[in-house]
Design a protein around this motif. Structure first.
Motif, PDB file in Angstrom:
ATOM      1  N   ASP A  94      83.021  28.500  44.722  1.00 57.03           N
ATOM      2  CA  ASP A  94      82.423  29.335  45.780  1.00 57.03           C
ATOM      3  C   ASP A  94      83.279  30.569  46.036  1.00 57.03           C
ATOM      4  OD1 ASP A  94      80.126  27.868  46.183  1.00 57.03           O
ATOM      5  OD2 ASP A  94      80.786  26.975  48.090  1.00 57.03           O
ATOM      6  N   GLU A  95      84.587  30.368  46.154  1.00 59.26           N
ATOM      7  CA  GLU A  95      85.498  31.502  46.387  1.00 59.26           C
ATOM      8  C   GLU A  95      85.434  32.495  45.225  1.00 59.26           C
ATOM      9  OE1 GLU A  95      89.555  30.674  47.553  1.00 59.26           O
ATOM     10  OE2 GLU A  95      88.917  28.736  48.390  1.00 59.26           O
ATOM     11  N   LEU A  96      85.461  31.988  44.006  1.00 52.54           N
ATOM     12  CA  LEU A  96      85.441  32.848  42.833  1.00 52.54           C
ATOM     13  C   LEU A  96      84.126  33.622  42.739  1.00 52.54           C
ATOM     14  CD1 LEU A  96      86.854  33.705  40.185  1.00 52.54           C
ATOM     15  CD2 LEU A  96      85.728  31.750  39.090  1.00 52.54           C
ATOM     16  N   ASN A  97      83.014  32.946  42.924  1.00 50.32           N
ATOM     17  CA  ASN A  97      81.714  33.614  42.846  1.00 50.32           C
ATOM     18  C   ASN A  97      81.523  34.640  43.959  1.00 50.32           C
ATOM     19  OD1 ASN A  97      80.580  32.493  40.481  1.00 50.32           O
ATOM     20  ND2 ASN A  97      80.204  30.583  41.574  1.00 50.32           N
ATOM     21  N   ARG A  98      82.028  34.332  45.154  1.00 54.20           N
ATOM     22  CA  ARG A  98      81.950  35.281  46.260  1.00 54.20           C
ATOM     23  C   ARG A  98      82.752  36.536  45.918  1.00 54.20           C
ATOM     24  NH1 ARG A  98      83.461  31.959  49.947  1.00 54.20           N
ATOM     25  NH2 ARG A  98      81.418  31.135  50.447  1.00 54.20           N
ATOM     26  N   ALA A  99      83.948  36.345  45.335  1.00 60.20           N
ATOM     27  CA  ALA A  99      84.799  37.482  44.975  1.00 60.20           C
ATOM     28  C   ALA A  99      84.193  38.291  43.829  1.00 60.20           C
ATOM     29  CB  ALA A  99      86.192  36.982  44.587  1.00 60.20           C
ATOM     30  N   ARG A 100      83.644  37.620  42.830  1.00 58.05           N
ATOM     31  CA  ARG A 100      83.120  38.322  41.654  1.00 58.05           C
ATOM     32  C   ARG A 100      81.717  38.883  41.852  1.00 58.05           C
ATOM     33  NH1 ARG A 100      84.627  34.474  36.483  1.00 58.05           N
ATOM     34  NH2 ARG A 100      86.840  35.005  36.406  1.00 58.05           N
ATOM     35  N   HIS A 101      80.870  38.120  42.554  1.00 60.50           N
ATOM     36  CA  HIS A 101      79.449  38.470  42.608  1.00 60.50           C
ATOM     37  C   HIS A 101      78.914  38.679  44.029  1.00 60.50           C
ATOM     38  CE1 HIS A 101      79.531  37.341  38.403  1.00 60.50           C
ATOM     39  NE2 HIS A 101      79.988  36.155  38.747  1.00 60.50           N
ATOM     40  N   GLY A 102      79.763  38.476  45.028  1.00 64.36           N
ATOM     41  CA  GLY A 102      79.336  38.680  46.402  1.00 64.36           C
ATOM     42  C   GLY A 102      78.442  37.582  46.947  1.00 64.36           C
ATOM     43  N   ARG A 103      78.345  36.471  46.238  1.00 65.62           N
ATOM     44  CA  ARG A 103      77.532  35.348  46.712  1.00 65.62           C
ATOM     45  C   ARG A 103      78.011  34.057  46.050  1.00 65.62           C
ATOM     46  NH1 ARG A 103      73.450  32.783  44.003  1.00 65.62           N
ATOM     47  NH2 ARG A 103      72.949  33.472  41.920  1.00 65.62           N
ATOM     48  N   THR A 104      77.664  32.967  46.680  1.00 62.82           N
ATOM     49  CA  THR A 104      77.962  31.664  46.101  1.00 62.82           C
ATOM     50  C   THR A 104      76.721  31.139  45.380  1.00 62.82           C
ATOM     51  OG1 THR A 104      77.302  30.520  48.123  1.00 62.82           O
ATOM     52  CG2 THR A 104      79.622  31.116  47.915  1.00 62.82           C
ATOM     53  N   TRP A 105      76.932  30.146  44.564  1.00 61.58           N
ATOM     54  CA  TRP A 105      75.802  29.516  43.879  1.00 61.58           C
ATOM     55  C   TRP A 105      75.000  28.689  44.871  1.00 61.58           C
ATOM     56  CZ3 TRP A 105      76.577  27.116  38.391  1.00 61.58           C
ATOM     57  CH2 TRP A 105      76.882  28.128  37.484  1.00 61.58           C
ATOM     58  N   GLN A 106      73.704  28.743  44.706  1.00 61.58           N
ATOM     59  CA  GLN A 106      72.779  27.893  45.459  1.00 61.58           C
ATOM     60  C   GLN A 106      72.580  26.594  44.669  1.00 61.58           C
ATOM     61  OE1 GLN A 106      71.645  28.871  48.605  1.00 61.58           O
ATOM     62  NE2 GLN A 106      73.291  30.307  48.115  1.00 61.58           N
ATOM     63  N   PRO A 107      72.036  25.563  45.302  1.00 59.68           N
ATOM     64  CA  PRO A 107      71.846  24.299  44.572  1.00 59.68           C
ATOM     65  C   PRO A 107      71.098  24.471  43.248  1.00 59.68           C
ATOM     66  CG  PRO A 107      71.545  23.921  46.904  1.00 59.68           C
ATOM     67  CD  PRO A 107      71.715  25.414  46.729  1.00 59.68           C
ATOM     68  N   HIS A 108      70.067  25.308  43.235  1.00 61.58           N
ATOM     69  CA  HIS A 108      69.320  25.480  41.976  1.00 61.58           C
ATOM     70  C   HIS A 108      70.186  26.126  40.890  1.00 61.58           C
ATOM     71  CE1 HIS A 108      68.506  29.339  44.043  1.00 61.58           C
ATOM     72  NE2 HIS A 108      68.596  29.835  42.817  1.00 61.58           N
ATOM     73  N   ASP A 109      71.178  26.938  41.281  1.00 60.06           N
ATOM     74  CA  ASP A 109      72.094  27.518  40.300  1.00 60.06           C
ATOM     75  C   ASP A 109      72.915  26.427  39.615  1.00 60.06           C
ATOM     76  OD1 ASP A 109      71.470  30.309  40.770  1.00 60.06           O
ATOM     77  OD2 ASP A 109      72.624  30.160  42.630  1.00 60.06           O
ATOM     78  N   PHE A 110      73.316  25.415  40.390  1.00 62.45           N
ATOM     79  CA  PHE A 110      74.060  24.296  39.807  1.00 62.45           C
ATOM     80  C   PHE A 110      73.184  23.507  38.842  1.00 62.45           C
ATOM     81  CE2 PHE A 110      76.907  25.207  43.301  1.00 62.45           C
ATOM     82  CZ  PHE A 110      78.141  25.063  42.690  1.00 62.45           C
ATOM     83  N   VAL A 111      71.906  23.380  39.167  1.00 61.71           N
ATOM     84  CA  VAL A 111      70.993  22.679  38.264  1.00 61.71           C
ATOM     85  C   VAL A 111      70.866  23.465  36.956  1.00 61.71           C
ATOM     86  CG1 VAL A 111      68.627  21.873  37.929  1.00 61.71           C
ATOM     87  CG2 VAL A 111      69.755  21.523  40.135  1.00 61.71           C
ATOM     88  N   LEU A 112      70.742  24.772  37.041  1.00 65.24           N
ATOM     89  CA  LEU A 112      70.676  25.591  35.827  1.00 65.24           C
ATOM     90  C   LEU A 112      71.975  25.496  35.023  1.00 65.24           C
ATOM     91  CD1 LEU A 112      68.828  28.762  37.159  1.00 65.24           C
ATOM     92  CD2 LEU A 112      67.925  26.998  35.618  1.00 65.24           C
ATOM     93  N   GLY A 113      73.098  25.478  35.711  1.00 61.77           N
ATOM     94  CA  GLY A 113      74.381  25.292  35.033  1.00 61.77           C
ATOM     95  C   GLY A 113      74.449  23.948  34.333  1.00 61.77           C
ATOM     96  N   PHE A 114      73.914  22.915  34.987  1.00 60.40           N
ATOM     97  CA  PHE A 114      73.862  21.573  34.406  1.00 60.40           C
ATOM     98  C   PHE A 114      73.028  21.575  33.128  1.00 60.40           C
ATOM     99  CE2 PHE A 114      71.597  17.343  34.554  1.00 60.40           C
ATOM    100  CZ  PHE A 114      72.634  16.614  33.986  1.00 60.40           C
ATOM    101  N   VAL A 115      71.892  22.254  33.165  1.00 63.63           N
ATOM    102  CA  VAL A 115      71.033  22.330  31.978  1.00 63.63           C
ATOM    103  C   VAL A 115      71.810  22.971  30.819  1.00 63.63           C
ATOM    104  CG1 VAL A 115      68.951  23.417  31.023  1.00 63.63           C
ATOM    105  CG2 VAL A 115      68.873  22.305  33.267  1.00 63.63           C
ATOM    106  N   GLY A 116      72.568  24.009  31.105  1.00 68.18           N
ATOM    107  CA  GLY A 116      73.400  24.627  30.071  1.00 68.18           C
ATOM    108  C   GLY A 116      74.446  23.665  29.532  1.00 68.18           C
ATOM    109  N   ASP A 117      75.070  22.899  30.432  1.00 66.04           N
ATOM    110  CA  ASP A 117      76.056  21.902  30.002  1.00 66.04           C
ATOM    111  C   ASP A 117      75.419  20.828  29.131  1.00 66.04           C
ATOM    112  OD1 ASP A 117      78.137  23.159  31.351  1.00 66.04           O
ATOM    113  OD2 ASP A 117      77.944  21.896  33.138  1.00 66.04           O
TER     114      ASP A 117
END
Length: 101
Positions: free
Chosen positions: A8-31
């Motif tokens: 969350d801290e890294l994404n806020r610093a890099r992209h100005g927002r944190t991941w939402q739950p659906h973002d984690f699901v998309l990340g899981f699909v990639g994994d």
């Protein structure tokens, strides 16, 4: 969840927002896709991709599942226990009937 907080801290610093739950699901699909490639490589179906190994990808997938469950308020331990009991009862019942699927 400590690592989730760091992301969350890294994404806020890099992209100005944190991941939402659906973002984690998309990340899981990639994994899971990376895991599929590594299992194919382990079985000799394709060349091994560069990067991390099978254990790392399994750990990534497990971490994603744990985080997703937490974000959606799922008691993963209870859900796992219930699901395994149901599967065991179903399979045992089918075996007792001599039924195959």
């Amino acid at each position: 969840m400590r690592v989730h907080g760091l992301y969350d801290e890294l994404n806020r610093a890099r992209h100005g927002r944190t991941w939402q739950p659906h973002d984690f699901v998309l990340g899981f699909v990639g994994d899971v896709g990376d895991l599929a490639k590594l299992t194919q490589a382990a079985d000799g179906v394709r060349p091994a991709p560069p990067g991390n190994g099978l254990g790392h990808e399994l750990a990534d997938c497990l971490w994603s599942v744990v985080v997703i469950a937490e974000l959606y308020g799922i008691d993963l331990e209870a859900a796992f226990t219930t699901t395994m009991r149901q599967l065991e009862e179903s399979i045992t019942g089918d075996l007792g009937k001599g039924t195959t699927r």
